[in-house]
Design an enzyme around this catalytic site. Structure first.
Site, PDB file in Angstrom:
ATOM      1  N   LYS A 131      -9.735   7.577 -18.423  1.00 45.85           N
ATOM      2  CA  LYS A 131     -10.126   8.199 -19.689  1.00 45.85           C
ATOM      3  C   LYS A 131      -8.958   8.140 -20.681  1.00 45.85           C
ATOM      4  O   LYS A 131      -8.587   7.063 -21.097  1.00 45.85           O
ATOM      5  CB  LYS A 131     -10.617   9.622 -19.421  1.00 45.85           C
ATOM      6  CG  LYS A 131     -11.585   9.725 -18.218  1.00 45.85           C
ATOM      7  CD  LYS A 131     -12.914   9.022 -18.451  1.00 45.85           C
ATOM      8  CE  LYS A 131     -13.754   8.887 -17.186  1.00 45.85           C
ATOM      9  NZ  LYS A 131     -13.979  10.096 -16.424  1.00 45.85           N
ATOM     10  N   TYR A 178     -17.458  18.163 -13.224  1.00 47.24           N
ATOM     11  CA  TYR A 178     -17.753  16.734 -13.363  1.00 47.24           C
ATOM     12  C   TYR A 178     -18.734  16.329 -12.251  1.00 47.24           C
ATOM     13  O   TYR A 178     -18.519  16.642 -11.077  1.00 47.24           O
ATOM     14  CB  TYR A 178     -16.453  15.931 -13.274  1.00 47.24           C
ATOM     15  CG  TYR A 178     -16.689  14.442 -13.307  1.00 47.24           C
ATOM     16  CD1 TYR A 178     -17.118  13.820 -14.475  1.00 47.24           C
ATOM     17  CD2 TYR A 178     -16.515  13.662 -12.167  1.00 47.24           C
ATOM     18  CE1 TYR A 178     -17.362  12.457 -14.509  1.00 47.24           C
ATOM     19  CE2 TYR A 178     -16.756  12.299 -12.196  1.00 47.24           C
ATOM     20  CZ  TYR A 178     -17.182  11.708 -13.367  1.00 47.24           C
ATOM     21  OH  TYR A 178     -17.435  10.362 -13.406  1.00 47.24           O
ATOM     22  N   ASP A 230      -8.076  19.594 -12.547  1.00 45.01           N
ATOM     23  CA  ASP A 230      -8.454  18.298 -13.121  1.00 45.01           C
ATOM     24  C   ASP A 230      -8.054  18.356 -14.595  1.00 45.01           C
ATOM     25  O   ASP A 230      -8.672  19.050 -15.396  1.00 45.01           O
ATOM     26  CB  ASP A 230      -9.964  18.070 -12.961  1.00 45.01           C
ATOM     27  CG  ASP A 230     -10.403  16.679 -13.412  1.00 45.01           C
ATOM     28  OD1 ASP A 230      -9.742  16.121 -14.320  1.00 45.01           O
ATOM     29  OD2 ASP A 230     -11.398  16.160 -12.878  1.00 45.01           O
ATOM     30  N   ARG A 267       0.824  -1.212   0.000  1.00 44.41           N
ATOM     31  CA  ARG A 267       0.000   0.000   0.000  1.00 44.41           C
ATOM     32  C   ARG A 267       0.860   1.264   0.000  1.00 44.41           C
ATOM     33  O   ARG A 267       0.555   2.234  -0.671  1.00 44.41           O
ATOM     34  CB  ARG A 267      -0.978  -0.005   1.198  1.00 44.41           C
ATOM     35  CG  ARG A 267      -1.735   1.305   1.332  1.00 44.41           C
ATOM     36  CD  ARG A 267      -3.003   1.267   2.195  1.00 44.41           C
ATOM     37  NE  ARG A 267      -2.981   0.331   3.292  1.00 44.41           N
ATOM     38  CZ  ARG A 267      -2.277   0.473   4.417  1.00 44.41           C
ATOM     39  NH1 ARG A 267      -1.521   1.543   4.603  1.00 44.41           N
ATOM     40  NH2 ARG A 267      -2.331  -0.460   5.347  1.00 44.41           N
TER      41      ARG A 267
HETATM   42  C1  LIG Z   1     -14.377  10.384 -15.064  1.00 43.43           C
HETATM   43  C2  LIG Z   1     -13.919  11.636 -14.451  1.00 43.43           C
HETATM   44  C3  LIG Z   1     -13.605  11.705 -13.088  1.00 43.43           C
HETATM   45  C4  LIG Z   1     -13.784  10.513 -12.151  1.00 43.43           C
HETATM   46  O1  LIG Z   1     -12.865   9.496 -12.454  1.00 43.43           O
HETATM   47  P1  LIG Z   1     -13.159   7.906 -12.289  1.00 43.43           P
HETATM   48  O2  LIG Z   1     -11.916   7.308 -12.835  1.00 43.43           O
HETATM   49  O3  LIG Z   1     -14.396   7.580 -13.063  1.00 43.43           O
HETATM   50  O4  LIG Z   1     -13.335   7.639 -10.830  1.00 43.43           O
HETATM   51  C5  LIG Z   1     -13.145  12.910 -12.587  1.00 43.43           C
HETATM   52  N1  LIG Z   1     -13.009  13.994 -13.380  1.00 43.43           N
HETATM   53  C6  LIG Z   1     -13.307  13.968 -14.689  1.00 43.43           C
HETATM   54  C7  LIG Z   1     -13.145  15.192 -15.519  1.00 43.43           C
HETATM   55  C8  LIG Z   1     -13.773  12.791 -15.275  1.00 43.43           C
HETATM   56  O5  LIG Z   1     -14.078  12.763 -16.571  1.00 43.43           O
END
Ligand SMILES: *Cc1c(COP(=O)(O)O)cnc(C)c1O
Length: 395
Positions: A199, A102, A174, A50
């Site tokens: 993504k 988001y 982000d 971890r």
């Molecule tokens: C999908 C997404 C998240 C969350 O991420 P997960 O991997 O689904 O937990 C956060 N911010 C943005 C912009 C996203 O597209």
């Protein structure tokens, strides 16, 4: 001095030089959860999975290097990364956050973090006056997404960072939609980057992962404690999967960008479409800032059809493009934000930013653009025919 390799080369070579024991050209998956101590008071650098594990470490170092940060932390999802970052804050702390956010981040702040006394104000983060009026004595950080999802609103990262530094606030970005291939906010003054690596970084709709990248020794040390203490870390196998995806990031992003622009131009000229939101289009209000702070455009954009009744048949008639949530993979996906990704955001906020029942979000994959245009064209035409027939029946 050795010249730094170009980002394409660094991406392709992630983990390639790291296993001197075997010379493996891709770093192996170490599934071990425990590591022998040579003797009392000694460590190989690895003790317990971890805290630190070899495959994950290679990924984390690559992520930090790509984003021009000091440390990287791989998490079990983007949400886990967000939760870990928000654990920097506590009772009485306040955050200023992008309005067009988001949905999952909004839910985390409003349903979970609110229980720990953390509050947030949602503003257009490209409006410095709005930022300033949202700031309170207990504000600790500003959180931005640029471009936002789904409306592709652009925030001037450098301007926000300058404002934040003046008031001793952290800037958290982000960077999921553009990835370090197109945009590196730490170079513009930000302190923390978060990625849903599920993504574009993973890129194949087959791995769930999140990344945090920090700048500065003190913040990096604090984040290491949170990452280990909260424990929402990425497994060795998923770390490997993610690195495998990242090796082709440059190629994929170039194709995503080209395809999305082609589709945006196509939809802009389509009679059933009212509006296209793509920062690569010159009429987009964020076009100039986007060009200044990023070297390219992401593969997602959104558009509004003229009549909400188009939505249901359009989603039923697309074939190559899948009707599915998520974004950033090689396969094209289309979603309906008002009822899917953004359902947890109250209607007032959704309306204020324009996420209404005519808005569709398109994550353009790496298929051939002509096939995507044909699929969309056929579906829009089929939808138009159905509406006409429906109107005819009633008339
Ligand atoms: C999908 C997404 C998240 C969350 O991420 P997960 O991997 O689904 O937990 C956060 N911010 C943005 C912009 C996203 O597209």
């Amino acid at each position: 001095m050795e010249e730094k390799l170009k980002i394409e080369s660094r991406l392709a070579q992630i983990g390639s030089q790291e296993d001197p024991a075997t010379g493996a050209v891709n770093f192996p998956i170490y599934n071990a959860t425990a590591f022998r101590h040579p003797r009392l008071g000694q460590s190989t650098g690895f003790d317990y999975i971890r805290t630190k594990s070899p495959t994950r470490s290679v990924l984390e170092e690559a992520a930090a290097e790509l984003e021009s940060g000091d440390a990287g932390f791989a998490c079990s999802s983007g949400m886990a990364a967000l939760q870990t970052i928000f654990a920097l804050f506590g009772q009485g702390d306040h955050l200023v956050v992008s309005l067009d956010l988001y949905g999952g981040t909004y839910r985390l702040l409003e349903r979970i973090l609110s229980k720990f006394g953390i509050t947030a104000s949602y503003v257009d983060t490209n409006d410095l006056d709005a930022l300033e009026s949202a700031r309170r004595p207990n504000t600790k950080a500003v959180f931005i997404e640029t471009p936002t999802n789904p409306l592709m609103m652009i925030t001037d990262i450098g301007a926000v960072c300058t404002w934040a530094k003046r008031h001793e606030l952290l800037t958290i970005v982000d960077n999921t939609l553009l990835t370090p291939f197109f945009q590196r906010p730490l170079e513009l003054g930000a302190d923390i980057i978060i990625h849903s690596a599920t993504k574009y970084l993973g890129g194949h709709n087959d791995v769930l992962a999140g990344l945090i990248i920090t700048k500065g020794a003190e913040l990096s040390a604090e984040m290491a404690i949170l990452h280990n203490s909260i424990g929402a870390v990425l497994s060795p196998t998923d770390s490997y999967q993610l690195m495998r995806g990242m090796k082709t990031l440059a190629l994929r992003m170039e194709r995503h960008e080209r395809n999305a622009l082609a589709l945006a131009h196509y939809l802009k000229g389509h009679p059933a479409v009212a509006e296209v939101f793509h920062p690569g289009l010159p009429e987009h209000p964020g076009h100039e800032i986007q060009n200044r702070q990023s070297s390219g455009n992401t593969g997602i954009f959104s558009f509004k059809v003229k009549d909400a009744r188009y939505v249901e048949p359009l989603l039923r008639h697309i074939r190559l493009i899948a009707f599915a949530e998520s974004l950033g993979g090689v396969e094209s996906l289309m979603t309906y934000p008002a009822v899917q990704t953004h359902a947890d955001i109250p209607a007032e906020i959704r309306d204020a930013v324009g996420v209404d029942d005519r808005l569709l979000r398109f994550s353009v994959g790496i298929e051939h653009e002509n096939d995507l245009i044909a699929d969309l064209g056929n579906a829009l035409e089929a939808a138009r025919r159905e509406l006409e027939e429906g109107d005819g029946d009633r008339g």
